[in-house]
Design a protein around this motif. Structure first.
Motif, mmCIF file in Angstrom:
data_model
loop_
_atom_site.group_PDB
_atom_site.id
_atom_site.type_symbol
_atom_site.label_atom_id
_atom_site.label_comp_id
_atom_site.label_asym_id
_atom_site.label_seq_id
_atom_site.Cartn_x
_atom_site.Cartn_y
_atom_site.Cartn_z
ATOM 1 N N HIS A 167 22.766 -15.714 -27.255
ATOM 2 C CA HIS A 167 23.800 -15.109 -28.029
ATOM 3 C C HIS A 167 23.147 -14.374 -29.325
ATOM 4 N N GLN B 151 28.188 -18.673 -23.592
ATOM 5 C CA GLN B 151 29.272 -18.279 -24.797
ATOM 6 C C GLN B 151 30.154 -19.343 -24.722
ATOM 7 N N ARG C 140 34.928 -21.146 -30.677
ATOM 8 C CA ARG C 140 34.278 -20.142 -31.610
ATOM 9 C C ARG C 140 35.140 -19.759 -32.795
ATOM 10 N N PRO D 165 28.419 -10.169 -25.906
ATOM 11 C CA PRO D 165 27.559 -11.139 -26.022
ATOM 12 C C PRO D 165 26.607 -11.386 -25.031
ATOM 13 N N ASP E 246 25.170 -13.966 -24.039
ATOM 14 C CA ASP E 246 25.463 -15.343 -23.095
ATOM 15 C C ASP E 246 26.773 -15.349 -22.511
#
Length: 385
Positions: free
Chosen positions: A292, A319, A325, A337, A339
């Motif tokens: 990330h 992610q 998040r 992102p 990831d």
């Protein structure tokens, strides 16, 4: 080209399609330069945008004769017997064409190569590898044929295929500074104070143990594990405590200072996009909270695939869920992102890394919310080829 990538330059490789077999010149050096020029011009003719194009071609000269790629085992054997115990001159022609300035520069670099005396068994074994059939002069200095080269007089990189000092001068002639080409990763710098506090601000030993136990579930037993962006070594140390042999790489000197205390003799400074590890040496590669942070994961995935043995595994965090998040006070980034699972699966597959396992683990409760973030962890397996 491995030589350019190792020097920090990421080239776009375009095959010219030039038929080398029907090109002649007055001497081997001029032949190499002519072939390089034809290749560069052929590529330039296909371009629709401005670019700086480099064409290269190598020819080995022995007794005034030019020798390129042998193409067949019979010719390769004959060539290696001729070279045995002797010296030759490796000529590499360079043609640089800058479409913006319409400048074309043609140069030649020549290096004397000294060959060992080879037995027939060594020649047969080397030809059986297939390597000498597809390289100029039927040998390499940076591959399987390296032990058969006893010395060189001149530029080593020229023997590999491109003279870096010469290329630097050619680029300067068209107004391009060599450092401007460096495709270096974005490095997150930490000073010693930040490195010393890093673990406690990221969940400390509790989070590291949870991560290590989840990774351990997905690891092959008894293999050699490489952790990318090892940081302070806190996760790697927990993996060692679980019975794994772990080596780590990182770019931050401050982080590595702490990692060397936890993993003495098993960490080194290195870039995850240019690992100082030979092909197919690792049973597993681990990246915990790395992808990330990078703008493009492709080079990392390519290196992972290169160093993994067939059926080796790559284990990485992906992610976090939107809820985790947002709980952490972060919103979705503007760009995709690296990831993100769907993106990661597609890019990994392009390098022969196929998703074949997954798990999750919880970090310690976050002080701001009291909730424990959930971390997805996935495993990719390198195709067994």
């Amino acid at each position: 080209m491995k030589t350019l990538r190792s020097a920090g330059v990421e080239p776009e490789v375009i095959v010219s399609g030039v038929d080398e077999d029907h090109v002649t010149a007055e001497n081997p050096g001029e032949l190499a330069r002519t072939l390089a020029t034809l290749k560069a011009r052929a590529v330039v003719a296909t371009l629709t945008d401005h670019a700086t194009v480099l064409g290269c071609d190598s020819v080995l000269e022995i007794d005034g004769e030019a020798y390129g790629k042998p193409g067949t085992p019979e010719i390769a054997r004959e060539r290696l017997r001729l070279m045995s115990g002797r010296s030759g001159i490796l000529h590499t022609g360079h043609c640089l064409f800058d479409t913006t300035t319409r400048q074309e520069i043609r140069e030649l670099a020549s290096t004397t190569v000294h060959f060992a005396e080879l037995t027939d068994d060594e020649i047969d074994a080397y030809v059986a590898t297939g390597e000498p059939l597809v390289v100029a002069g039927s040998f390499t200095v940076d591959g399987i044929g390296g032990p058969f080269v006893t010395g060189i007089d001149g530029d080593y990189h020229n023997v590999v295929g491109v003279s870096l000092p010469l290329l630097r001068r050619m680029l300067a002639d068209v107004g391009i500074a060599w450092p401007s080409l460096w495709d270096l990763p974005r490095v997150i710098e930490y000073d010693e104070t930040e490195a010393a506090r890093y673990d406690e601000t990221r969940g400390g030993t509790e989070r590291a143990q949870a991560a290590a136990e989840a990774v351990h579930e997905l690891l092959p037993k008894g293999g050699r594990v490489l952790e990318l962006a090892v940081g302070t070594g806190i996760v790697a140390a927990e993996l060692v405590a679980l019975g794994n042999l772990v080596h780590g790489v990182d770019l931050s000197p401050a982080m590595l200072h702490h990692a060397r205390i936890r993993l003495p003799g098993h960490v080194t400074a290195a870039d995850a996009t240019h690992l100082p590890i030979a092909d197919r040496r690792c049973d597993a590669v681990v990246a915990v909270w790395l992808l990330h942070l990078v703008p493009d994961s492709d080079q990392i995935l390519a290196e992972v695939a290169r160093v993994l043995r067939p059926d080796g595994v790559f284990i990485t965090t992906t992610q976090k869920s939107d809820s985790s998040r947002y709980a952490g006070g972060r919103t979705q980034p503007d760009e995709r992102p690296q990831d993100a699972l769907a993106h990661l699966i597609a890019r990994a597959a392009a390098h022969g890394l196929i998703l074949d396992g997954a798990t999750t683990f919880y970090g310690p409760p976050m002080p701001s919310t009291g909730t424990s973030p959930l971390y997805p962890l996935v495993r990719f397996r390198r195709s067994g080829s």
